[in-house]
Each structure stands twice: as structure tokens, then as C-alpha cells.
Design an enzyme around this catalytic site. Structure first.
Site, mmCIF file in Angstrom:
data_model
loop_
_atom_site.group_PDB
_atom_site.id
_atom_site.type_symbol
_atom_site.label_atom_id
_atom_site.label_comp_id
_atom_site.label_asym_id
_atom_site.label_seq_id
_atom_site.Cartn_x
_atom_site.Cartn_y
_atom_site.Cartn_z
ATOM 1 N N ARG A 12 0.827 -1.204 0.000
ATOM 2 C CA ARG A 12 0.000 0.000 0.000
ATOM 3 C C ARG A 12 0.865 1.260 0.000
ATOM 4 N NH1 ARG A 12 -2.935 -3.172 3.635
ATOM 5 N NH2 ARG A 12 -5.043 -3.678 2.961
ATOM 6 N N LEU A 34 -1.386 -10.503 4.343
ATOM 7 C CA LEU A 34 -2.368 -9.451 4.552
ATOM 8 C C LEU A 34 -3.216 -9.747 5.780
ATOM 9 C CD1 LEU A 34 -3.623 -8.923 0.891
ATOM 10 C CD2 LEU A 34 -2.086 -7.431 2.179
ATOM 11 N N GLY A 35 -3.540 -8.707 6.529
ATOM 12 C CA GLY A 35 -4.392 -8.882 7.694
ATOM 13 C C GLY A 35 -4.473 -7.601 8.496
ATOM 14 N N TYR A 60 -14.117 -12.647 14.033
ATOM 15 C CA TYR A 60 -12.752 -12.741 13.514
ATOM 16 C C TYR A 60 -12.420 -14.181 13.114
ATOM 17 C CZ TYR A 60 -7.611 -12.527 13.553
ATOM 18 O OH TYR A 60 -6.274 -12.627 13.226
ATOM 19 N N LYS A 65 -11.845 -15.998 9.311
ATOM 20 C CA LYS A 65 -10.639 -16.778 9.017
ATOM 21 C C LYS A 65 -11.007 -18.197 8.581
ATOM 22 C CE LYS A 65 -7.452 -13.721 10.184
ATOM 23 N NZ LYS A 65 -6.491 -13.156 9.196
ATOM 24 N N LEU A 72 0.823 -12.972 18.133
ATOM 25 C CA LEU A 72 2.145 -12.753 17.558
ATOM 26 C C LEU A 72 3.015 -11.885 18.458
ATOM 27 C CD1 LEU A 72 1.102 -12.065 13.864
ATOM 28 C CD2 LEU A 72 2.302 -14.091 14.707
ATOM 29 N N ARG A 117 -1.020 -2.322 19.614
ATOM 30 C CA ARG A 117 -2.308 -2.985 19.726
ATOM 31 C C ARG A 117 -2.478 -3.427 21.171
ATOM 32 N NH1 ARG A 117 -2.642 -6.934 14.352
ATOM 33 N NH2 ARG A 117 -2.367 -5.316 12.764
#
Length: 212
Positions: A40, A81-82, A133, A137, A161, A169
């Protein structure tokens, strides 16, 4: 002696946590000669190390991802992507990124006959889940893994992660801290819920590709 075969790859989402780790590993991997990145925004040079100039970075509008089909003429497709619902702004916008963009990438990989397609899903992904969510997935896994003529598609399913993100976050940070504390006692069926470093996820993605 015959020259060792080298492979080409395309990475979507190379500026994210796993994407950056993956790009670093691909640049150091002598099996790869060329890596195309669809992004992007431009890659920051501090985010990667490319001494052999393998990377071809291309800034695109993912709403028109299908227009970039020609770039999928590679051996391996990696999709990192996510986003989160909070960052996306709505469930609809989240689904657009985490389902539709990844699904289109899989279709382009199939159209260009890539050897394999690997993407990031999530532990607990389930199309019948009450959690939005995890349901998205799971629906994506079902859509890609049953796609006809898409050979060697595979998903990695990480838990929370670990790694340095550009944005903070809060929810993930809290979950990661808790899980790190109890990780030693997460055994057997619970082991898959242990937090995992982005570098480990990237390495698993590479291991799932087909080298032939």
C-alpha cells in the site's frame, strides 16, 4: 554439475509484522532470486536487508488487486495481509481485507499457475465460530482449500504474535504478556495457543512452500 534451481516469489503485506520477518528471510535465502512485493505504501529501507537486490517493490491499490495478475507469474505466493476490526473501522472493512483481498490473491495464484500459495490464518479459525474474527478466518480457509486447480495451498495458524509492530495494539499486547507468563504450562492441546514470534511464523510459511 547442474546449477541449483532458484525460485521467484511474490509477497503481499510485506510491511506488516510477519511480512517484514518473511521478507528478511527470503532475502537471505539463496534459493530465491527475485521477490516481488505488492504494498500500500513504499517499503522503508530500515525494514529490510537486501544486499543482492532481490526485491521489486510495487505500490498498488488493493481494491484493484486483480489488475496486477501478471505479477503472480512466480513460483511461490506468500500472503501476509491482515488487520484488526478496530484498525479497519468496521466488520465490513475487516472482511474486505482479511477475506476478499486474500481470496483474490489465491485466485490470481491459480490463474498464473503458481507452484504454491501460503497465507496467514489464525489458531481457532472456524467457519462456524461465534467469534466474527475466527469465523472470517475459517470461511477463508474453506474457500481457498476447496478452490479447484489451486495446487499446494496451505495456511499457517499462529496464536498471538510477538514482535515489534509499527502500531500499538493494546489487546494483543495484554494477551501476549499473559500468554508468555503461562506458556510453560500450556502443554498438549493448549500448546498451539502459545504466543509465537513473527520470525517463527515466517519460517513456517517458507517451509510450507513447494520446492521442486
Amino acid at each position: 554439475m547442474a546449477a541449483k534451481k532458484q525460485y521467484t516469489a511474490i509477497v503481499l503485506g510485506a510491511s506488516g509484522l510477519v511480512g517484514k520477518a518473511l521478507l528478511y528471510q527470503l532475502c537471505q535465502d539463496d534459493k530465491y532470486s527475485n521477490i516481488t512485493c505488492l504494498l500500500r505504501s513504499p517499503l522503508a529501507q530500515r525494514d529490510y536487508h537486501d544486499p543482492l537486490n532481490k526485491i521489486q517493490a510495487i505500490v498498488i491499490d488493493f481494491d484493484y488487486l486483480q489488475d496486477y495478475q501478471g505479477y503472480f507469474t512466480v513460483d511461490h505466493v506468500y500472503c501476509c495481509l491482515g488487520t484488526t476490526i478496530k484498525k479497519a473501522g468496521s466488520k465490513k472493512a475487516f472482511r474486505r481485507i482479511d477475506f476478499e483481498f486474500v481470496h483474490v490473491a489465491a485466485q490470481l495464484a491459480r490463474a498464473q499457475r503458481a507452484s504454491s500459495f501460503v497465507w496467514i490464518s489464525s489458531v481457532g479459525a472456524n467457519a462456524k465460530s461465534n467469534n466474527f474474527y475466527l469465523r472470517v478466518k475459517g470461511e477463508l480457509e474453506n474457500a481457498i482449500l476447496t478452490m479447484p486447480q489451486l495446487d499446494n495451498a496451505a495456511a499457517v495458524r499462529p496464536s498471538v504474535l510477538l514482535g515489534d509492530r509499527k502500531e500499538y495494539r493494546q489487546g494483543e499486547a495484554i494477551a501476549a504478556n499473559i500468554l508468555k507468563l503461562i506458556s510453560p504450562i500450556m502443554l498438549g492441546p493448549l500448546a498451539k495457543y502459545r504466543p509465537v514470534h513473527a520470525q517463527q511464523v515466517a519460517a513456517q510459511m517458507i517451509s510450507l512452500q513447494v520446492f521442486k
